[in-house]
Design a protein around this motif. Structure first.
Motif, PDB file in Angstrom:
ATOM      1  N   UNK A   1       0.794  -1.222   0.000  1.00 27.88           N
ATOM      2  CA  UNK A   1       0.000   0.000   0.000  1.00 27.88           C
ATOM      3  C   UNK A   1       0.818   1.259   0.000  1.00 27.88           C
ATOM      4  N   UNK A   2       2.035   1.181   0.547  1.00 32.64           N
ATOM      5  CA  UNK A   2       2.857   2.380   0.695  1.00 32.64           C
ATOM      6  C   UNK A   2       3.990   2.481  -0.325  1.00 32.64           C
ATOM      7  N   UNK A   3       4.235   1.420  -1.054  1.00 33.18           N
ATOM      8  CA  UNK A   3       5.347   1.452  -2.021  1.00 33.18           C
ATOM      9  C   UNK A   3       5.067   2.478  -3.116  1.00 33.18           C
ATOM     10  N   UNK A   4       6.084   3.199  -3.559  1.00 35.74           N
ATOM     11  CA  UNK A   4       5.882   4.184  -4.631  1.00 35.74           C
ATOM     12  C   UNK A   4       5.480   3.505  -5.933  1.00 35.74           C
ATOM     13  N   UNK A   5       4.627   4.159  -6.691  1.00 37.37           N
ATOM     14  CA  UNK A   5       4.198   3.632  -7.978  1.00 37.37           C
ATOM     15  C   UNK A   5       5.268   3.928  -9.035  1.00 37.37           C
ATOM     16  N   UNK A   6       5.458   3.018  -9.951  1.00 37.02           N
ATOM     17  CA  UNK A   6       6.429   3.308 -10.988  1.00 37.02           C
ATOM     18  C   UNK A   6       6.980   2.057 -11.618  1.00 37.02           C
TER      19      UNK A   6
END
Length: 219
Positions: free
Chosen positions: A214-219
């Motif tokens: 849920x907290x990991x950066x998108x990319x």
């Protein structure tokens, strides 16, 4: 004093600094915690507490005018003096340590709070029972969490966000996300399913994975 009674040792120590607790008073407080934690404040009686403590009911009222005064004599110091210097003393060290990865921070926090909850479960039950019904306890809790935990946790979340290791959410939202997952694990394990055949370390890792997705950066 056993590890389970760590809270009582600290409470006695605090009172000795001001007014020494008598042997009977210690027995009353210990009995009250057992009764309050199992039945709640509303479902408890001073006569039951007296019986468990092995004292006359009148002895309770020589020290505490009412049942609520007895409750607050236990909970208020725990809220204002135990949670701050005692319950948080190791937790603050965790919050102020330097962690290379978010997972390292989460693992340290969950282990620290799980260990504290295991040692002080009876008192935690009282806090969970009574905070919703006593505004004075709610206010103390808010002040302690805001001043002692939220500020430090905010600093950590912002640090990882700047590094690109945590998604750009409002910091209070991220903290609430982490807290609900970690506290949920601890409460379910210790209060609702204490006899469950879990691998605790694996459950902690599952919880960390869940938070990170849920907290990991998108990319």
């Amino acid at each position: 004093m056993s590890e389970v009674d760590e809270w009582l040792a600290e409470l006695i120590k605090m009172n000795d600094d001001a007014e020494k607790m008598t042997h009977k008073q210690i027995k009353i407080v210990q009995a009250a915690v057992e009764v309050f934690s199992s039945k709640g404040f509303a479902g408890s009686s001073t006569s039951e507490i007296a019986q468990k403590a092995g004292v006359a009911e009148g002895t309770i009222f020589r020290h505490y005018k009412t049942k609520k005064e007895l409750l607050l004599s236990i909970v208020a110091p725990i809220m204002t003096r135990l949670i701050t210097p005692f319950a948080l003393k190791d937790f603050v060290k965790v919050l102020e340590a330097d962690y290379p990865e978010v997972e390292d921070f989460l693992r340290a926090v969950i282990h620290n709070r799980m260990n504290f909850a295991q040692k002080n479960l009876s008192v935690i039950k009282i806090l969970l029972h009574e905070i919703p019904f006593h505004p004075e306890l709610q206010q103390q809790f808010k002040e302690i969490v805001a001043k002692q935990v939220l500020l430090r946790a905010t600093k950590i979340v912002k640090h990882f966000q700047v590094q690109g290791k945590m998604i750009e959410l409002p910091t209070e939202t991220a903290i609430r996300f982490i807290a609900s997952s970690a506290i949920g694990l601890i409460l379910i394990r210790l209060l609702f399913l204490p006899e469950a055949d879990w691998n605790d370390e694996q459950e902690i890792e599952y919880t960390i994975d869940f938070i990170m997705h849920g907290l990991a950066p998108r990319g």
